[in-house]
Design a protein around this motif. Structure first.
Motif, PDB file in Angstrom:
ATOM      1  N   ARG A   1     -21.844   3.089  -2.741  1.00 29.25           N
ATOM      2  CA  ARG A   1     -21.031   4.248  -3.168  1.00 29.25           C
ATOM      3  C   ARG A   1     -20.215   4.794  -2.007  1.00 29.25           C
ATOM      4  N   SER A   2     -20.824   4.883  -0.832  1.00 31.11           N
ATOM      5  CA  SER A   2     -20.127   5.388   0.353  1.00 31.11           C
ATOM      6  C   SER A   2     -18.978   4.467   0.749  1.00 31.11           C
ATOM      7  N   ARG A   3     -19.223   3.179   0.701  1.00 31.87           N
ATOM      8  CA  ARG A   3     -18.169   2.226   1.070  1.00 31.87           C
ATOM      9  C   ARG A   3     -17.013   2.246   0.083  1.00 31.87           C
ATOM     10  N   ALA A   4     -17.296   2.429  -1.185  1.00 31.85           N
ATOM     11  CA  ALA A   4     -16.210   2.521  -2.170  1.00 31.85           C
ATOM     12  C   ALA A   4     -15.335   3.740  -1.869  1.00 31.85           C
ATOM     13  N   ILE A   5     -15.962   4.839  -1.487  1.00 30.70           N
ATOM     14  CA  ILE A   5     -15.203   6.038  -1.099  1.00 30.70           C
ATOM     15  C   ILE A   5     -14.380   5.746   0.158  1.00 30.70           C
ATOM     16  N   ASP A   6     -14.994   5.074   1.138  1.00 31.64           N
ATOM     17  CA  ASP A   6     -14.269   4.696   2.359  1.00 31.64           C
ATOM     18  C   ASP A   6     -13.049   3.851   2.025  1.00 31.64           C
ATOM     19  N   MET A   7     -13.213   2.878   1.129  1.00 35.77           N
ATOM     20  CA  MET A   7     -12.102   1.984   0.805  1.00 35.77           C
ATOM     21  C   MET A   7     -10.962   2.730   0.107  1.00 35.77           C
ATOM     22  N   ARG A   8     -11.304   3.683  -0.726  1.00 38.52           N
ATOM     23  CA  ARG A   8     -10.255   4.486  -1.365  1.00 38.52           C
ATOM     24  C   ARG A   8      -9.476   5.261  -0.304  1.00 38.52           C
ATOM     25  N   PHE A   9     -10.184   5.793   0.685  1.00 40.84           N
ATOM     26  CA  PHE A   9      -9.536   6.510   1.785  1.00 40.84           C
ATOM     27  C   PHE A   9      -8.620   5.572   2.569  1.00 40.84           C
ATOM     28  N   VAL A  10      -9.108   4.375   2.880  1.00 35.46           N
ATOM     29  CA  VAL A  10      -8.303   3.408   3.628  1.00 35.46           C
ATOM     30  C   VAL A  10      -7.036   3.058   2.849  1.00 35.46           C
ATOM     31  N   LEU A  11      -7.174   2.810   1.556  1.00 35.38           N
ATOM     32  CA  LEU A  11      -5.990   2.501   0.745  1.00 35.38           C
ATOM     33  C   LEU A  11      -5.006   3.668   0.726  1.00 35.38           C
ATOM     34  N   ASP A  12      -5.529   4.890   0.647  1.00 33.58           N
ATOM     35  CA  ASP A  12      -4.650   6.061   0.720  1.00 33.58           C
ATOM     36  C   ASP A  12      -3.889   6.084   2.042  1.00 33.58           C
ATOM     37  N   GLN A  13      -4.586   5.769   3.135  1.00 36.34           N
ATOM     38  CA  GLN A  13      -3.970   5.808   4.457  1.00 36.34           C
ATOM     39  C   GLN A  13      -2.944   4.692   4.654  1.00 36.34           C
ATOM     40  N   LEU A  14      -3.173   3.553   4.015  1.00 40.11           N
ATOM     41  CA  LEU A  14      -2.264   2.414   4.193  1.00 40.11           C
ATOM     42  C   LEU A  14      -1.113   2.393   3.206  1.00 40.11           C
ATOM     43  N   THR A  15      -1.325   2.931   2.005  1.00 45.72           N
ATOM     44  CA  THR A  15      -0.298   2.788   0.973  1.00 45.72           C
ATOM     45  C   THR A  15       0.112   4.109   0.336  1.00 45.72           C
ATOM     46  N   GLY A  16      -0.457   5.212   0.788  1.00 49.68           N
ATOM     47  CA  GLY A  16      -0.152   6.509   0.189  1.00 49.68           C
ATOM     48  C   GLY A  16       1.260   6.975   0.505  1.00 49.68           C
ATOM     49  N   PRO A  17       1.601   8.183   0.087  1.00 51.68           N
ATOM     50  CA  PRO A  17       2.955   8.693   0.291  1.00 51.68           C
ATOM     51  C   PRO A  17       3.329   8.863   1.759  1.00 51.68           C
ATOM     52  N   ARG A  18       2.345   9.097   2.611  1.00 51.59           N
ATOM     53  CA  ARG A  18       2.596   9.200   4.057  1.00 51.59           C
ATOM     54  C   ARG A  18       1.639   8.272   4.800  1.00 51.59           C
TER      55      ARG A  18
ATOM     56  N   VAL B   1      -0.304   6.044   7.437  1.00 52.94           N
ATOM     57  CA  VAL B   1      -0.485   6.231   8.876  1.00 52.94           C
ATOM     58  C   VAL B   1      -0.184   4.969   9.671  1.00 52.94           C
ATOM     59  N   TRP B   2      -0.129   3.826   8.986  1.00 54.47           N
ATOM     60  CA  TRP B   2       0.153   2.565   9.664  1.00 54.47           C
ATOM     61  C   TRP B   2       1.650   2.318   9.681  1.00 54.47           C
ATOM     62  N   LYS B   3       2.194   2.041  10.844  1.00 54.87           N
ATOM     63  CA  LYS B   3       3.638   1.818  10.980  1.00 54.87           C
ATOM     64  C   LYS B   3       4.120   0.612  10.171  1.00 54.87           C
ATOM     65  N   GLY B   4       3.249  -0.361   9.953  1.00 56.04           N
ATOM     66  CA  GLY B   4       3.632  -1.557   9.217  1.00 56.04           C
ATOM     67  C   GLY B   4       3.357  -1.463   7.729  1.00 56.04           C
ATOM     68  N   SER B   5       3.140  -0.270   7.225  1.00 53.49           N
ATOM     69  CA  SER B   5       2.775  -0.121   5.807  1.00 53.49           C
ATOM     70  C   SER B   5       3.828  -0.671   4.851  1.00 53.49           C
ATOM     71  N   ALA B   6       5.077  -0.702   5.260  1.00 55.19           N
ATOM     72  CA  ALA B   6       6.126  -1.241   4.392  1.00 55.19           C
ATOM     73  C   ALA B   6       5.912  -2.726   4.134  1.00 55.19           C
ATOM     74  N   LEU B   7       5.108  -3.383   4.972  1.00 60.95           N
ATOM     75  CA  LEU B   7       4.816  -4.800   4.789  1.00 60.95           C
ATOM     76  C   LEU B   7       3.788  -5.034   3.678  1.00 60.95           C
ATOM     77  N   SER B   8       3.078  -3.989   3.298  1.00 61.07           N
ATOM     78  CA  SER B   8       2.052  -4.105   2.260  1.00 61.07           C
ATOM     79  C   SER B   8       2.662  -3.963   0.884  1.00 61.07           C
ATOM     80  N   ASP B   9       2.234  -4.810  -0.026  1.00 56.65           N
ATOM     81  CA  ASP B   9       2.673  -4.727  -1.414  1.00 56.65           C
ATOM     82  C   ASP B   9       1.514  -4.141  -2.225  1.00 56.65           C
ATOM     83  N   PRO B  10       1.599  -2.874  -2.638  1.00 59.96           N
ATOM     84  CA  PRO B  10       0.500  -2.248  -3.374  1.00 59.96           C
ATOM     85  C   PRO B  10       0.131  -2.973  -4.664  1.00 59.96           C
TER      86      PRO B  10
END
Length: 134
Positions: free
Chosen positions: A40-57, A59-68
């Motif tokens: 359960r904790s890891r699923a929450i962590d992964m949702r946070f990571v996805l938010d950080q990588l693909t969210g509206p802002r 945090v990763w400079k290369g996020s434009a390289l990711s295809d959601p």
């Protein structure tokens, strides 16, 4: 591709500012519900990571390289066990692979609406007697 390590579940995590977080989960490894809590904790962590990588802002400079639309998750052992729970909780994960991880939490009776592979050796009770085999 992103690799994720879960703070407080390993020997030590050193942050960029020099702080070190040690293994808080290690004290609970023998608890009956340890696997379920970690998943359960890891699923929450992964949702946070996805938010950080693909969210509206992102945090990763290369996020434009990711295809959601092409996010997949794979893990081994307890990391693999976290994959189906993450898929249940987050539709952004379009495919998943569990490499030799136990299923600490059940997959819904309806299954998963996206591709999921469970790969591992059969469990055995004694040499040559695989559980579920006649």
């Amino acid at each position: 591709m992103a690799g994720v390590d879960h703070t407080y579940e390993n020997f030590a995590t050193t942050f960029p500012d020099g702080r070190v977080a040690t293994c808080a989960a290690c004290a609970n490894v023998n608890d009956a519900d340890f696997g379920q809590r970690v998943i359960r904790s890891r699923a929450i962590d992964m949702r946070f990571v996805l938010d950080q990588l693909t969210g509206p802002r992102p945090v990763w400079k290369g996020s434009a390289l990711s295809d959601p639309a092409r996010i997949a998750m794979a893990g081994q052992s307890i990391g693999g066990a976290a994959v189906p729970e993450t898929m249940v909780q987050d539709a952004r994960v379009h495919a998943g692979i569990n490499l030799d991880g136990s299923l600490f939490l059940p997959i819904p009776d309806s299954g998963l609406a996206r591709p999921f592979m469970l790969m591992g050796a059969p469990r055995t009770t004694a040499p040559g007697n695989a559980i579920g085999n006649a």
